[in-house]
Design an enzyme around this catalytic site. Structure first.
Site, PDB file in Angstrom:
ATOM      1  N   HIS A  82     -14.420  36.769 -24.541  1.00 30.78           N
ATOM      2  CA  HIS A  82     -13.364  37.712 -24.127  1.00 30.78           C
ATOM      3  C   HIS A  82     -12.461  38.084 -25.296  1.00 30.78           C
ATOM      4  O   HIS A  82     -12.229  37.282 -26.208  1.00 30.78           O
ATOM      5  CB  HIS A  82     -12.580  37.195 -22.924  1.00 30.78           C
ATOM      6  CG  HIS A  82     -11.742  35.974 -23.151  1.00 30.78           C
ATOM      7  ND1 HIS A  82     -10.440  36.025 -23.595  1.00 30.78           N
ATOM      8  CD2 HIS A  82     -12.009  34.645 -22.978  1.00 30.78           C
ATOM      9  CE1 HIS A  82      -9.940  34.801 -23.667  1.00 30.78           C
ATOM     10  NE2 HIS A  82     -10.877  33.934 -23.311  1.00 30.78           N
ATOM     11  N   ASP A  84      -9.207  39.457 -24.982  1.00 30.29           N
ATOM     12  CA  ASP A  84      -7.756  39.360 -24.796  1.00 30.29           C
ATOM     13  C   ASP A  84      -7.243  37.969 -25.122  1.00 30.29           C
ATOM     14  O   ASP A  84      -8.009  36.997 -25.187  1.00 30.29           O
ATOM     15  CB  ASP A  84      -7.376  39.719 -23.353  1.00 30.29           C
ATOM     16  CG  ASP A  84      -7.963  38.754 -22.329  1.00 30.29           C
ATOM     17  OD1 ASP A  84      -9.142  38.397 -22.456  1.00 30.29           O
ATOM     18  OD2 ASP A  84      -7.220  38.350 -21.400  1.00 30.29           O
ATOM     19  N   GLU A 179      -9.684  38.425 -19.436  1.00 25.71           N
ATOM     20  CA  GLU A 179     -10.089  37.124 -18.910  1.00 25.71           C
ATOM     21  C   GLU A 179      -8.858  36.286 -18.572  1.00 25.71           C
ATOM     22  O   GLU A 179      -8.823  35.580 -17.567  1.00 25.71           O
ATOM     23  CB  GLU A 179     -10.953  36.388 -19.937  1.00 25.71           C
ATOM     24  CG  GLU A 179     -11.621  35.120 -19.414  1.00 25.71           C
ATOM     25  CD  GLU A 179     -10.790  33.846 -19.573  1.00 25.71           C
ATOM     26  OE1 GLU A 179     -11.156  32.831 -18.966  1.00 25.71           O
ATOM     27  OE2 GLU A 179      -9.765  33.871 -20.277  1.00 25.71           O
ATOM     28  N   GLU A 180      -7.844  36.366 -19.417  1.00 25.58           N
ATOM     29  CA  GLU A 180      -6.667  35.497 -19.261  1.00 25.58           C
ATOM     30  C   GLU A 180      -5.839  35.844 -18.028  1.00 25.58           C
ATOM     31  O   GLU A 180      -4.985  35.057 -17.622  1.00 25.58           O
ATOM     32  CB  GLU A 180      -5.785  35.569 -20.516  1.00 25.58           C
ATOM     33  CG  GLU A 180      -6.465  35.104 -21.796  1.00 25.58           C
ATOM     34  CD  GLU A 180      -6.729  33.604 -21.833  1.00 25.58           C
ATOM     35  OE1 GLU A 180      -6.411  32.916 -20.854  1.00 25.58           O
ATOM     36  OE2 GLU A 180      -7.281  33.135 -22.847  1.00 25.58           O
ATOM     37  N   ASP A 202     -16.541  30.249 -24.885  1.00 29.80           N
ATOM     38  CA  ASP A 202     -15.100  30.294 -24.599  1.00 29.80           C
ATOM     39  C   ASP A 202     -14.532  28.894 -24.365  1.00 29.80           C
ATOM     40  O   ASP A 202     -13.473  28.740 -23.767  1.00 29.80           O
ATOM     41  CB  ASP A 202     -14.880  31.185 -23.354  1.00 29.80           C
ATOM     42  CG  ASP A 202     -13.420  31.475 -23.088  1.00 29.80           C
ATOM     43  OD1 ASP A 202     -12.608  31.368 -24.028  1.00 29.80           O
ATOM     44  OD2 ASP A 202     -13.091  31.796 -21.934  1.00 29.80           O
TER      45      ASP A 202
HETATM   46 ZN   LIG Z   1     -10.659  31.844 -23.146  1.00 30.40          ZN
END
Ligand SMILES: [Zn+2]
Length: 416
Positions: A82, A84, A179-180, A202
């Site tokens: 991801h 972000d 994602e966050e 991740d």
């Molecule tokens: Zn992450």
């Protein structure tokens, strides 16, 4: 400077913080700045089908198979990271600094503001003596979550494209926004991605490999009170605050986040608002076991019903929704090769696999239930979501090696 470090340092300087209060997708336009850069770099290195989703900000690319057809079934493998960074701490003006050959002890992040990464509170720092770390200047997060993953996937792509003699099947790459803020796969094009399986890159410390996460639900408890002047309230008032407290007292006393670990689930009151007249409590319910998860939800409903019966009216109403499920269901038994292969790939790189259950969810968990089984690999980053975030350079280089080993193992052995 190694390729993965060079890329990492370039990506963390682009502010891609997502915003949980936003109503747009992606939650912040600036995430597309990194998406555009990655699109350009993928095209420049010669990847195929490079596509940026201009509306939602996803980036997709393919490394076409270069294998001679031999009848062996080599799966189409995906790798996902991801773009972000967490809304928790600013990701603007990130000034990464390399600490070469770390000698142990505290790391001064910012001389001027006296911001120090303390060794005492970060005992795992001792694992990195003699290695090189990338740290912040103490005023922002670093963004190793998940730009380390992005840089590692980009380095893998560059390596394969620069070395056509390395045989591999079709590889798909995706970079996702948001994602966050829990929306990373809301608009993910699973059908267009056309991978048999994928890995999210991740995770944290080198060796981490995750394929078990919570089953998760959110519940909003509405408490309907009855307000009367306290001086004349006898046998009349129903105080919503006390009712909420009574409800909570029915839940198992040790089944809360502060009393549980590993595979143990919980009920967690996350937010409460209200007055005598009415109150609202937001709970999250979590359990690794699907069976215990369903039981927890049933018990929660029954507690509300029990109190409604006791008071002879609807003092509690409930909204409950499942959020995500444990991806293990989609990995075992039929896709166990994803874990076996990752373990072998780590061992081949001289890395000890660290498998432990996630006490949360991942984008891969949601993707697994959208038809794309997707365990999570390490990135080498530490102390995510804060100013003490750092990443070990040697770990990042090993992560690239692990990804390349996974590809090599599937090319060699096919599935299983
Ligand atoms: Zn992450």
């Amino acid at each position: 400077m190694s390729a993965v470090v060079d890329k990492f340092l370039r990506y963390v300087k682009i502010d891609t913080q997502s915003d949980e209060d936003s109503t747009t997708f992606p939650s912040t336009e600036k995430q597309k700045d990194l998406a555009r850069l990655l699109t350009r770099e993928l095209k420049e290195m010669g990847a195929a089908d490079v596509r940026m989703d201009e509306t939602y900000g996803y980036v997709y690319a393919t490394l076409p198979s270069n294998r001679k057809e031999d009848g062996k079934k080599v799966p189409v493998l995906g790798f996902i990271a991801h773009m972000d960074t967490s809304p928790a701490v600013s990701g603007k003006n990130v000034k990464p600094r390399i600490v070469e050959n770390y000698e142990g002890g505290d790391i001064v992040l910012n001389e001027e503001q006296q911001i120090v990464l303390p060794a005492e509170e970060n005992p795992e720092l001792s694992d990195y003596v003699g290695k090189s770390l990338i740290v912040t200047d103490g005023t922002t997060l670093l963004g190793a979550d998940d730009k380390a993953g992005v840089a590692e996937i980009m380095t893998m792509a560059q390596t394969l494209l620069a070395h056509p003699e390395i045989e591999h099947g079709t590889i798909r790459i995706a970079f996702t926004p948001d994602e966050e803020v829990g929306c990373g796969v809301d608009h993910f094009d699973v059908e267009g991605f056309q991978a048999d399986f994928a890995y999210t890159v991740d995770g944290g410390a080198l060796g981490e490999l995750e394929y078990e996460n919570f089953n998760a639900a959110g519940a909003r408890l509405h408490v309907h009170g009855y307000s009367v002047h306290p001086g004349s309230a006898k046998n009349k008032m129903r105080n919503a605050i006390l009712l909420a407290q009574e409800f909570q007292s029915l839940l198992p006393v040790f089944e809360n986040p502060a009393s549980t670990e590993m595979y143990e689930g919980f009920y967690h009151p996350d937010r409460i608002t209200g007055s005598v007249e009415s109150a609202q409590v937001d709970y999250i319910i979590r359990d690794h076991s699907r069976e215990l998860f369903e039981k927890k939800k049933t018990y929660f409903r029954e507690a509300a019903e029990f109190l409604n019966k006791k008071y002879g009216k609807e003092v509690f109403t409930l909204e409950m929704q499942d959020s995500y499920y444990n991806m293990k269901e989609k990995i075992y038994p039929e896709n166990a090769h994803l874990i076996d292969t990752a373990v072998k790939a780590m061992e081949k790189a001289g890395v000890t696999p660290l498998i432990s259950p996630i006490r949360g969810g991942t984008d891969g968990a949601r993707l697994s239930f959208m038809g794309l089984p997707c365990p999570n690999l390490c990135t080498g980053g530490m102390n995510y979501h804060g100013r003490y975030e750092y990443v070990c350079i040697e770990s990042m280089e090993k992560c690239v090696e692990i990804v390349l080993n996974i590809i090599a193992l599937y090319t060699e052995n096919g599935i299983g």
